[in-house]
Design a protein around this motif. Sequence first.
Motif, short mmCIF file in Angstrom:
data_model
loop_
_atom_site.label_atom_id
_atom_site.label_comp_id
_atom_site.label_asym_id
_atom_site.label_seq_id
_atom_site.Cartn_x
_atom_site.Cartn_y
_atom_site.Cartn_z
N LEU A 20 0.83 -1.21 0.00
CA LEU A 20 0.00 0.00 0.00
C LEU A 20 0.86 1.26 0.00
O LEU A 20 0.56 2.23 -0.70
N THR A 32 -4.90 5.19 -4.70
CA THR A 32 -4.72 3.95 -3.93
C THR A 32 -5.93 3.71 -3.02
O THR A 32 -6.48 2.61 -3.00
N VAL A 36 -8.58 0.56 -3.10
CA VAL A 36 -8.82 -0.28 -1.92
C VAL A 36 -10.28 -0.22 -1.49
O VAL A 36 -10.90 -1.24 -1.18
#
Length: 91
Positions: A20, A32, A36
């Motif tokens: 991550l 990101t 997610v």
Amino acid sequence: MLVFACCQIKPLVNNAEAVLSLSEKILGATITRSIVKSTFFDQFCGGEDEKGIRPAINSLRKSGIGGILDYAAENEGENGITGSGKFLQSI
């Protein structure tokens, strides 16, 4: 299915924080987090608040299934209060 397949890859699971962090450096935090949220979060969480979880709860009810609501937080909050401590302080 992709989320469950990823959860079976031990090196990915064991190094999730590093993956991550690398993703945030390459793609940026916004992209990101969006990825997610639309994959792992949506697979395992009913929503972020009461309004957000209502569709999931209603869908479960229609199928004769009850839901269990749980508060989860992994990040340290204000004044060093984390997770359940912050939740308990709020009630």
